[in-house]
Design an enzyme around this catalytic site. Structure first.
Site, PDB file in Angstrom:
ATOM      1  N   CYS A 193      26.101  65.658 -52.881  1.00  0.00           N
ATOM      2  CA  CYS A 193      25.145  65.407 -53.970  1.00  0.00           C
ATOM      3  C   CYS A 193      25.894  64.607 -55.039  1.00  0.00           C
ATOM      4  CB  CYS A 193      24.655  66.739 -54.534  1.00  0.00           C
ATOM      5  SG  CYS A 193      23.577  66.529 -55.956  1.00  0.00           S
ATOM      6  N   ASN A 236      19.621  72.639 -51.808  1.00  0.00           N
ATOM      7  CA  ASN A 236      18.397  72.014 -52.327  1.00  0.00           C
ATOM      8  C   ASN A 236      17.399  73.068 -52.780  1.00  0.00           C
ATOM      9  OD1 ASN A 236      18.899  69.175 -51.749  1.00  0.00           O
ATOM     10  ND2 ASN A 236      18.683  69.671 -49.571  1.00  0.00           N
ATOM     11  N   THR A 292      23.434  59.939 -54.270  1.00  0.00           N
ATOM     12  CA  THR A 292      23.869  59.361 -52.988  1.00  0.00           C
ATOM     13  C   THR A 292      22.912  58.254 -52.564  1.00  0.00           C
ATOM     14  OG1 THR A 292      22.737  61.267 -51.973  1.00  0.00           O
ATOM     15  CG2 THR A 292      25.150  61.337 -52.083  1.00  0.00           C
ATOM     16  N   CYS A 330      18.602  60.172 -57.359  1.00  0.00           N
ATOM     17  CA  CYS A 330      19.393  60.761 -56.268  1.00  0.00           C
ATOM     18  C   CYS A 330      20.680  59.943 -56.187  1.00  0.00           C
ATOM     19  CB  CYS A 330      18.603  60.684 -54.955  1.00  0.00           C
ATOM     20  SG  CYS A 330      19.538  61.277 -53.533  1.00  0.00           S
ATOM     21  N   GLU A 342      13.553  62.990 -52.050  1.00  0.00           N
ATOM     22  CA  GLU A 342      14.742  63.658 -51.524  1.00  0.00           C
ATOM     23  C   GLU A 342      14.402  64.705 -50.460  1.00  0.00           C
ATOM     24  OE1 GLU A 342      18.009  65.136 -53.689  1.00  0.00           O
ATOM     25  OE2 GLU A 342      17.558  63.939 -55.473  1.00  0.00           O
TER      26      GLU A 342
HETATM   27  N1  LIG Z   1      18.554  66.152 -51.169  1.00  0.00           N
HETATM   28  C1  LIG Z   1      19.871  65.702 -50.689  1.00  0.00           C
HETATM   29  C2  LIG Z   1      20.988  66.478 -51.403  1.00  0.00           C
HETATM   30  C3  LIG Z   1      21.037  66.168 -52.883  1.00  0.00           C
HETATM   31  C4  LIG Z   1      21.422  64.735 -53.100  1.00  0.00           C
HETATM   32  C5  LIG Z   1      21.087  64.160 -54.460  1.00  0.00           C
HETATM   33  N2  LIG Z   1      20.555  65.037 -55.443  1.00  0.00           N
HETATM   34  C6  LIG Z   1      22.238  63.339 -54.999  1.00  0.00           C
HETATM   35  O1  LIG Z   1      22.400  63.243 -56.235  1.00  0.00           O
HETATM   36  O2  LIG Z   1      22.963  62.723 -54.169  1.00  0.00           O
HETATM   37  C7  LIG Z   1      19.987  65.965 -49.186  1.00  0.00           C
HETATM   38  O3  LIG Z   1      19.399  66.947 -48.703  1.00  0.00           O
HETATM   39  O4  LIG Z   1      20.696  65.173 -48.536  1.00  0.00           O
END
Ligand SMILES: N[C@H](CCC[C@H](N)C(=O)O)C(=O)O
Length: 326
Positions: free
Chosen positions: A78, A69, A229, A227, A218
């Site tokens: 991600c 991150n 996920t 995001c 996030e």
């Molecule tokens: N910030 C998230 C990781 C990036 C997830 C996000 N950018 C995606 O597209 O899933 C975490 O620390 O769990």
């Protein structure tokens, strides 16, 4: 040290891909974190990013993806980033479907039908999915948090906590205004008695059974355009709490554009497919200082496909605007 970076985005959630197999020398672990801090800085001449995706060799899949991150923390997954890594590897190896090793799972990825004209589109597997509080981790009474009120978070909203496998807190809201939720998201990503490792905090509006809007604060970044996920976890909760045929595609709108999710229930486990753009914005040749705190840009080449993406994102924004005026 010379490094080639590929600036990419999935639904406006932007990253640099660094293919460690192309580096003249191995990247020491402490440099990975520092380089991410340096490259993600929005004041940096390249414009910064939400994170860095390190691609390296794997013994169990075509390649391995690590997610750092913008605050230097490492995440287990991600979704938006995996789509861009999938396209990068597909073009590097002339393949259309294969697997990528991530921190907690080997995930299927494949090229998919374009979401819109001129949009390279990939499908990635989001799993494992667990509600057990220990997997987030989350400190609460009971075994899980599933569509329940948490007065310490909000007097009105209901919350669900799910790991996919990174941690997500999901709540469905009526109004379009998420701003008052930023305070909660900041608290749950600092010293707090609930989410000891932080959490991605999302607010979801339902337009219909098969169309939602997701805005996410996030962990390790702050509010982002999207995001992956989180949009996957939100689609799962939309199906579980609000119904609809599980595997039917859900259009997931977000501040950066639109993706689609398909939720699968197999016995007592869930899996989600996240389908969306994998846009390459530019490639740059950099020289990194020995402490990875300074970057000199030797060359930068921007792609034409970013324009096609901006057209799709504008159409998505117009749809959301039209819904908001209902
Ligand atoms: N910030 C998230 C990781 C990036 C997830 C996000 N950018 C995606 O597209 O899933 C975490 O620390 O769990």
């Amino acid at each position: 040290m010379k490094v080639t970076v590929k600036k990419v985005h999935g639904s406006g959630n932007d990253f640099y891909i660094i293919d460690e197999m192309l580096l003249s020398e191995a990247l020491p672990e402490e440099k990975r974190r520092q380089l991410a801090l340096t490259l993600c800085d929005r004041q940096q001449s390249l414009g910064g990013a939400d994170g860095v995706l390190y691609v390296s060799p794997s013994k169990t899949a075509l390649a391995r993806m690590r997610v750092i991150n913008s605050d230097g923390s490492e995440a287990s997954m991600c979704g938006n980033g995996l789509r861009t890594v999938a396209r990068y590897l597909a073009e590097k190896h002339q393949l259309t479907d294969f697997t990528v090793e991530t921190m907690k799972a080997i995930l299927k990825v494949s090229e998919d039908e374009p979401l819109a004209e001129g949009i390279p589109t990939y499908r990635v597997e989001i799993s494992p999915v667990t509600f057990a509080k220990e997997t987030l981790p989350l400190v609460i009474d009971g075994e899980q948090l599933y569509d329940e009120r948490v007065p310490a978070f909000s007097e009105q909203l209901h919350y669900s906590a799910v790991a996919v496998p990174n941690p997500h807190l999901i709540s469905f809201v009526e109004g379009a205004d998420f701003a008052d939720q930023e305070k909660l998201a900041r608290w749950l990503n600092s010293d707090n008695p609930y989410f000891t490792d932080g959490v991605n905090v999302s607010y979801v509006r339902r337009f219909s059974e098969d169309a939602i809007f997701v805005k996410t604060y996030e962990r390790g970044v702050g509010f982002t355009n999207a995001c992956g996920t989180a949009m996957s976890a939100s689609s799962l909760m939309a199906r579980l709490i609000h119904g609809g045929d599980f595997e039917r595609k859900i259009d997931v709108y977000n501040p950066g554009g639109r993706v689609q999710c398909q939720v699968y229930r197999e016995a007592d486990t869930y899996r989600i497919d996240l389908i969306g753009n994998a846009t390459f914005v530019f490639e740059a040749e950099l020289v990194i200082s020995a402490d990875a705190k300074a970057v000199t840009v030797m060359s930068q080449t921007t792609t034409a496909e970013q324009i096609a993406y901006e057209r799709m994102a504008q159409q998505a924004a117009q749809f959301v605007e039209a819904q908001s005026s209902i």
